[in-house]
Design a protein around this motif. Sequence first.
Motif, mmCIF file in Angstrom:
data_model
loop_
_atom_site.group_PDB
_atom_site.id
_atom_site.type_symbol
_atom_site.label_atom_id
_atom_site.label_comp_id
_atom_site.label_asym_id
_atom_site.label_seq_id
_atom_site.Cartn_x
_atom_site.Cartn_y
_atom_site.Cartn_z
ATOM 1 N N SER A 111 0.845 -1.187 0.000
ATOM 2 C CA SER A 111 0.000 0.000 0.000
ATOM 3 C C SER A 111 0.885 1.243 0.000
ATOM 4 O O SER A 111 2.087 1.157 0.284
ATOM 5 N N SER A 112 0.295 2.389 -0.327
ATOM 6 C CA SER A 112 1.029 3.657 -0.311
ATOM 7 C C SER A 112 0.151 4.747 0.274
ATOM 8 O O SER A 112 -0.995 4.930 -0.150
ATOM 9 N N PHE A 113 0.719 5.475 1.234
ATOM 10 C CA PHE A 113 0.018 6.612 1.822
ATOM 11 C C PHE A 113 0.371 7.865 1.038
ATOM 12 O O PHE A 113 1.542 8.155 0.801
ATOM 13 N N LEU A 114 -0.648 8.611 0.631
ATOM 14 C CA LEU A 114 -0.440 9.862 -0.094
ATOM 15 C C LEU A 114 -0.771 11.040 0.811
ATOM 16 O O LEU A 114 -1.867 11.130 1.366
ATOM 17 N N SER A 115 0.200 11.946 0.950
ATOM 18 C CA SER A 115 0.000 13.138 1.759
ATOM 19 C C SER A 115 -0.918 14.120 1.042
ATOM 20 O O SER A 115 -1.097 14.057 -0.181
ATOM 21 N N THR A 116 -1.471 15.046 1.791
ATOM 22 C CA THR A 116 -2.220 16.146 1.184
ATOM 23 C C THR A 116 -1.263 17.139 0.522
ATOM 24 O O THR A 116 -1.681 17.959 -0.296
ATOM 25 N N GLU A 117 0.035 17.058 0.884
ATOM 26 C CA GLU A 117 1.025 18.001 0.388
ATOM 27 C C GLU A 117 1.713 17.478 -0.866
ATOM 28 O O GLU A 117 1.871 16.264 -1.046
ATOM 29 N N MET A 118 2.134 18.395 -1.712
ATOM 30 C CA MET A 118 2.939 18.053 -2.876
ATOM 31 C C MET A 118 4.382 18.412 -2.548
ATOM 32 O O MET A 118 4.778 19.579 -2.639
ATOM 33 N N SER A 119 5.158 17.417 -2.163
ATOM 34 C CA SER A 119 6.521 17.662 -1.713
ATOM 35 C C SER A 119 7.344 16.396 -1.883
ATOM 36 O O SER A 119 6.812 15.283 -1.832
ATOM 37 N N VAL A 120 8.643 16.560 -2.083
ATOM 38 C CA VAL A 120 9.568 15.435 -2.157
ATOM 39 C C VAL A 120 9.817 14.920 -0.746
ATOM 40 O O VAL A 120 10.046 15.704 0.181
ATOM 41 N N ASP A 121 9.763 13.598 -0.586
ATOM 42 C CA ASP A 121 10.041 13.035 0.737
ATOM 43 C C ASP A 121 11.517 12.696 0.879
ATOM 44 O O ASP A 121 12.199 12.350 -0.078
ATOM 45 N N HIS A 122 11.998 12.804 2.123
ATOM 46 C CA HIS A 122 13.396 12.507 2.403
ATOM 47 C C HIS A 122 13.449 11.550 3.592
ATOM 48 O O HIS A 122 12.685 10.582 3.620
ATOM 49 N N ASN A 123 14.315 11.779 4.577
ATOM 50 C CA ASN A 123 14.505 10.794 5.637
ATOM 51 C C ASN A 123 13.285 10.677 6.547
ATOM 52 O O ASN A 123 12.626 11.669 6.859
ATOM 53 N N LEU A 124 13.039 9.437 7.006
ATOM 54 C CA LEU A 124 11.950 9.198 7.958
ATOM 55 C C LEU A 124 12.432 8.229 9.031
ATOM 56 O O LEU A 124 13.302 7.393 8.799
ATOM 57 N N TYR A 125 11.817 8.358 10.216
ATOM 58 C CA TYR A 125 12.122 7.463 11.332
ATOM 59 C C TYR A 125 10.827 7.119 12.047
ATOM 60 O O TYR A 125 9.860 7.895 12.015
ATOM 61 N N ILE A 126 10.809 5.958 12.682
ATOM 62 C CA ILE A 126 9.607 5.488 13.369
ATOM 63 C C ILE A 126 9.916 5.312 14.847
ATOM 64 O O ILE A 126 10.923 4.694 15.219
ATOM 65 N N ARG A 127 9.052 5.867 15.681
ATOM 66 C CA ARG A 127 9.143 5.670 17.127
ATOM 67 C C ARG A 127 7.741 5.387 17.652
ATOM 68 O O ARG A 127 6.818 6.157 17.387
ATOM 69 N N ASP A 128 7.612 4.290 18.399
ATOM 70 C CA ASP A 128 6.297 3.833 18.855
ATOM 71 C C ASP A 128 5.409 3.653 17.624
ATOM 72 O O ASP A 128 5.795 2.961 16.690
ATOM 73 N N ASN A 129 4.257 4.266 17.590
ATOM 74 C CA ASN A 129 3.345 4.126 16.453
ATOM 75 C C ASN A 129 3.268 5.401 15.624
ATOM 76 O O ASN A 129 2.251 5.681 14.989
ATOM 77 N N LEU A 130 4.367 6.150 15.621
ATOM 78 C CA LEU A 130 4.413 7.389 14.852
ATOM 79 C C LEU A 130 5.589 7.365 13.883
ATOM 80 O O LEU A 130 6.692 6.928 14.229
ATOM 81 N N ALA A 131 5.343 7.829 12.665
ATOM 82 C CA ALA A 131 6.403 7.998 11.673
ATOM 83 C C ALA A 131 6.713 9.484 11.560
ATOM 84 O O ALA A 131 5.803 10.306 11.369
ATOM 85 N N TYR A 132 7.980 9.826 11.689
ATOM 86 C CA TYR A 132 8.436 11.213 11.604
ATOM 87 C C TYR A 132 9.135 11.381 10.255
ATOM 88 O O TYR A 132 10.233 10.867 10.041
ATOM 89 N N GLU A 133 8.489 12.098 9.350
ATOM 90 C CA GLU A 133 8.990 12.246 7.994
ATOM 91 C C GLU A 133 9.492 13.671 7.756
ATOM 92 O O GLU A 133 8.768 14.641 8.010
ATOM 93 N N ALA A 134 10.732 13.786 7.267
ATOM 94 C CA ALA A 134 11.253 15.079 6.841
ATOM 95 C C ALA A 134 11.012 15.186 5.342
ATOM 96 O O ALA A 134 11.724 14.582 4.547
ATOM 97 N N ASN A 135 9.989 15.924 4.971
ATOM 98 C CA ASN A 135 9.539 15.984 3.577
ATOM 99 C C ASN A 135 9.886 17.331 2.941
ATOM 100 O O ASN A 135 9.011 18.084 2.518
ATOM 101 N N TYR A 136 11.165 17.630 2.893
ATOM 102 C CA TYR A 136 11.664 18.831 2.227
ATOM 103 C C TYR A 136 10.751 20.050 2.422
ATOM 104 O O TYR A 136 10.579 20.534 3.522
ATOM 105 N N CYS A 137 10.121 20.550 1.353
ATOM 106 C CA CYS A 137 9.363 21.809 1.432
ATOM 107 C C CYS A 137 8.129 21.724 2.330
ATOM 108 O O CYS A 137 7.583 22.759 2.709
#
Length: 484
Positions: free
Chosen positions: A373-399
């Motif tokens: 599956s793929s999750f699509l954000s409401t934002e139009m932005s390039v995704d970069h590094n992500l990390y997961i802690r507990d049940n949360l994903a922390y995504e650094a999505n450039y702009c």
Amino acid sequence: MKPLKVILAILICAAVCQARPQHDHRHHAEFNKSASCIGKCTEGPETFHMPQVMKLKVKAHAECHAEGKCPLNEPSIRQRSPCLDGKSAGEYECSNVDMMSYVSLRDMGSYGDGNDIWGWTDEPEPGLRFEYAIVGTEDGTAFVDVTNAEDPTVLGFLPTHTTFSMWRDIKVYKNHAFIVSEASGHGMQVFNLLRLRQRPPAGTVPRLTADAHYGMVGNTHNIVVNEDTGYAYLVGSTSSRVGYVVCSGGLHIVDIREPLFPRFSTCYGGDGYTHDAQCVIYHGPDVRYHDHEICFAYNENTLTVVDVTNKNGIVMLSRTPYANVEYSHQGWLTEDHAYAILNDELDEMYTSEKHTRSLLWDVKNLEAPVHYSSFLSTEMSVDHNLYIRDNLAYEANYCAGLRILDITDMEEGAEQVREVAYFDVAPDWNTVSFHGSWSSYPFFESGNVIVNSIERGLFVLRPNHEAIKRLQEEAKLKRKAISH
């Protein structure tokens, strides 16, 4: 201003190509895995696409420098700026995340742009804890005490080992920072973080020196450290000068159990160039590999799973491409090692879908991972590094900045993933481009998250964990009601 002019000249000269990478799906032949490292072990990768990706970024940053937007060096902010009515400090769009402080690149001792970031926690005695940001920049690495999140203290700046580079990466093991870069001849710097206990005079940013250096690689794109085993995995090394061991751009494995005496262990380049990876002692559902050391490698066009338990008998367990692949960049496992989220760095640029795509993977069978599956954000932005802690994903999505996703029930598909918080560190950019947040570090015990902005510098953020938990509970109740 002279260093900035030099940087600008270098970037503009390098920005000569905007070619889209063409993927080569061939298997790369495996080679001698012994610690003696002969033949192909010393050679660069046969084919890899990172040079084209780098040219795209160099071009973007050359243009940014020419416009006077890189680096911006806005004045540092050393006070809490709550997220009110969708804004923090008057310009940063946000939801459920407060800005505790912001430290500019210049105030950290840098004359270039920012890149990667990592964190370290010092516990000198029971009950006493200090949190530090280790901030990568073009010209070196800054060390910032963020324990008092509203008033961070810059403790020093370690210059690059050789030249400036847009790419630098840091990891920590046994109170030492291990630093690599794409800078020619850089190798790996080792810095004893306990030296930061000696505080400099107020208002000064001393120039630091490394405590050790590892020179069996030149340029290296990323470094991965397994703190449970004491091995570092240097990936994306491509310069095959005499004396370098580049492992076809794959896993260059270093024994760092004695941090100041790093030793080459072995190589694995059976799938060619590795852009990034995560190496763990596996405890997931695939019982065949319990307690094995497994690396999940993001190899430009695949998710590649490698068993590195026996350093002289490394085995590739699987090599899995996926639909609409453009550049398999980085990813992270859920804490139960059953699922992973992968970011493809170029799909928003080169496919018809411009919304940020986070690829959800079922990795319960290490020999046959599935992109389901793929999750699509409401934002139009390039995704970069992500990390997961507990049940949360922390995504650094450039702009689009830091985006925090609730992944509690991600096994049921993207429709069960929900964005619960965000903080946009790039109010000047709102495009599918390489500006804004490079990476984040969400693993501090305090719950604070640090983010490095390419143009601005270090942000110390405080997610509203109580509000996020309420949103998670509401979603849980909604799912329960629907199921009944």
